[in-house]
Design an enzyme around this catalytic site. Structure first.
Site, PDB file in Angstrom:
ATOM      1  N   ASP A 106       9.226  -1.041  -0.830  1.00 43.87           N
ATOM      2  CA  ASP A 106       9.710   0.110  -0.074  1.00 43.87           C
ATOM      3  C   ASP A 106      11.074   0.556  -0.614  1.00 43.87           C
ATOM      4  O   ASP A 106      11.194   0.895  -1.793  1.00 43.87           O
ATOM      5  CB  ASP A 106       9.739  -0.289   1.407  1.00 43.87           C
ATOM      6  CG  ASP A 106      10.038   0.847   2.356  1.00 43.87           C
ATOM      7  OD1 ASP A 106       9.153   1.700   2.539  1.00 43.87           O
ATOM      8  OD2 ASP A 106      11.154   0.871   2.908  1.00 43.87           O
ATOM      9  N   ARG A 107      12.119   0.572   0.208  1.00 43.06           N
ATOM     10  CA  ARG A 107      13.440   1.004  -0.253  1.00 43.06           C
ATOM     11  C   ARG A 107      13.909   0.176  -1.447  1.00 43.06           C
ATOM     12  O   ARG A 107      14.491   0.705  -2.393  1.00 43.06           O
ATOM     13  CB  ARG A 107      14.481   0.874   0.868  1.00 43.06           C
ATOM     14  CG  ARG A 107      14.128   1.488   2.190  1.00 43.06           C
ATOM     15  CD  ARG A 107      13.849   2.960   2.106  1.00 43.06           C
ATOM     16  NE  ARG A 107      15.023   3.713   1.672  1.00 43.06           N
ATOM     17  CZ  ARG A 107      14.975   5.010   1.318  1.00 43.06           C
ATOM     18  NH1 ARG A 107      13.828   5.655   1.325  1.00 43.06           N
ATOM     19  NH2 ARG A 107      16.073   5.634   0.949  1.00 43.06           N
ATOM     20  N   HIS A 151      10.459  10.253   9.713  1.00 43.60           N
ATOM     21  CA  HIS A 151      11.805   9.688   9.672  1.00 43.60           C
ATOM     22  C   HIS A 151      12.572  10.112   8.425  1.00 43.60           C
ATOM     23  O   HIS A 151      13.804  10.179   8.440  1.00 43.60           O
ATOM     24  CB  HIS A 151      11.738   8.162   9.759  1.00 43.60           C
ATOM     25  CG  HIS A 151      10.954   7.526   8.655  1.00 43.60           C
ATOM     26  ND1 HIS A 151       9.601   7.744   8.467  1.00 43.60           N
ATOM     27  CD2 HIS A 151      11.337   6.681   7.660  1.00 43.60           C
ATOM     28  CE1 HIS A 151       9.185   7.053   7.416  1.00 43.60           C
ATOM     29  NE2 HIS A 151      10.208   6.419   6.912  1.00 43.60           N
ATOM     30  N   HIS A 271       1.627  -2.375   5.391  1.00 43.49           N
ATOM     31  CA  HIS A 271       2.847  -2.065   4.655  1.00 43.49           C
ATOM     32  C   HIS A 271       3.695  -3.304   4.412  1.00 43.49           C
ATOM     33  O   HIS A 271       4.289  -3.460   3.339  1.00 43.49           O
ATOM     34  CB  HIS A 271       3.654  -1.024   5.443  1.00 43.49           C
ATOM     35  CG  HIS A 271       4.938  -0.622   4.785  1.00 43.49           C
ATOM     36  ND1 HIS A 271       4.985   0.020   3.562  1.00 43.49           N
ATOM     37  CD2 HIS A 271       6.238  -0.759   5.185  1.00 43.49           C
ATOM     38  CE1 HIS A 271       6.246   0.257   3.231  1.00 43.49           C
ATOM     39  NE2 HIS A 271       7.024  -0.202   4.209  1.00 43.49           N
TER      40      HIS A 271
END
Length: 295
Positions: A106-107, A151, A271
């Site tokens: 992810d990030r 988001h 996820h």
């Protein structure tokens, strides 16, 4: 603070001297594991120990998260992925490693991509868990299907309002992602869920700044690289859910536009795959490291 068993912890200066909380274990070629949102380095607790026989495993909290420093957003560079990628290089070098593999979720994967583009001589291979490059993320979001990434749009707004809105309902905000992205609701124990929520509530301004950068400076850096024809030159491995079926894109084609040597595998995990299926993620990492060794 939640910790990974049998790993030692150090505070290591990143870019600009920002202190980073770093867990280190094992021996051998270096491998840096980077966490996603709304998590910390602790997301690797079941993967990292499986890699220590053959790797020096370096697991930091990204700047702005967990126990790492959370500098105020002084400008777009404070939480740009370029700056956060420089953090990774600084940590590895402080531990004596000029070359290393990077695997990010992810990030953290976006940080890994930028580190690999900016420091191709340092990043030996790059693993990507369940994310698209920044430029392509914004390109594939369209129409009502983009609501899955609501988001991103909220935290893309100028400083002030997003922080106040999220701060007013911070626990519910961060809990919503842990619940919505957990495929069967069994990935986290109550204590783990509580830890991630508490860690994130303490970091609202820096988390928003991290996401805001992805709609600004990070996007600009990706566009500049695309226009210049810069690509990832090291082996790249991607494992993800099949988001392409919902949003209408081909993940292998997208990553292939950025990489000279890319492999892709879908997973039926949710996820939070490193916590839901750590053995599958560990095997993915080992296969990627193996590709890099024989290249």
């Amino acid at each position: 603070m939640a910790t990974i068993e049998e790993f030692t912890y150090r505070a290591i200066p990143g870019s600009g001297g920002v202190p980073l909380n770093v867990a280190v274990g094992g021996q051998g070629p270096a491998l840096v594991l980077l966490h996603g949102f709304p998590q910390t380095h602790y997301m690797w607790r079941d993967v990292a120990p499986q890699l220590t026989d053959e790797h020096t495993v370096i697991v930091p909290d990204l700047r702005g998260y967990g126990e790492s420093g959370k500098p105020a957003e002084a400008g777009p560079d404070t939480y740009s992925k370029r700056t956060m990628g420089d953090d990774v290089v600084a940590v590895a070098e402080a531990l004596g490693h000029a070359r290393f593999g990077v695997v990010g979720h992810d990030r953290g994967a976006l940080v890994g991509v930028r580190a690999a583009l900016d420091h191709p001589d340092a990043v030996q291979y790059l693993g990507i868990l369940d994310v698209l490059p920044t430029l392509d993320t914004w390109s594939v979001l369209h129409g009502v299907d983009a609501k899955v990434a609501w988001h991103l749009y909220l935290m893309a707004q100028p400083p002030g309002l997003p922080e106040r809105m999220i701060g007013a309902v911070a626990e519910d905000f961060f809990a919503s992602f842990l619940d919505a992205w957990d495929s069967d609701g069994s990935t986290f124990t109550p204590d783990e869920r509580r830890y991630y929520i508490d860690s994130s509530v303490k970091a609202v301004p820096s988390i928003v700044a991290d996401f805001r950068a992805s709609s600004g400076i990070d996007l600009e850096l990706d566009r500049a690289d695309r226009d210049a024809g810069r690509r990832l030159t090291m082996p790249v491995g991607v494992i993800s859910q099949d988001w392409g079926a919902q949003l209408g894109f081909d993940p292998l084609a997208i990553w292939g536009a950025w990489s000279e040597d890319v492999s892709y595998q879908p997973t039926d995990a949710g996820h939070y795959m490193a916590e839901e299926k750590p053995d599958e993620v560990t095997a993915f990492i080992c296969a990627l490291a193996g590709r890099a060794r024989v290249r």
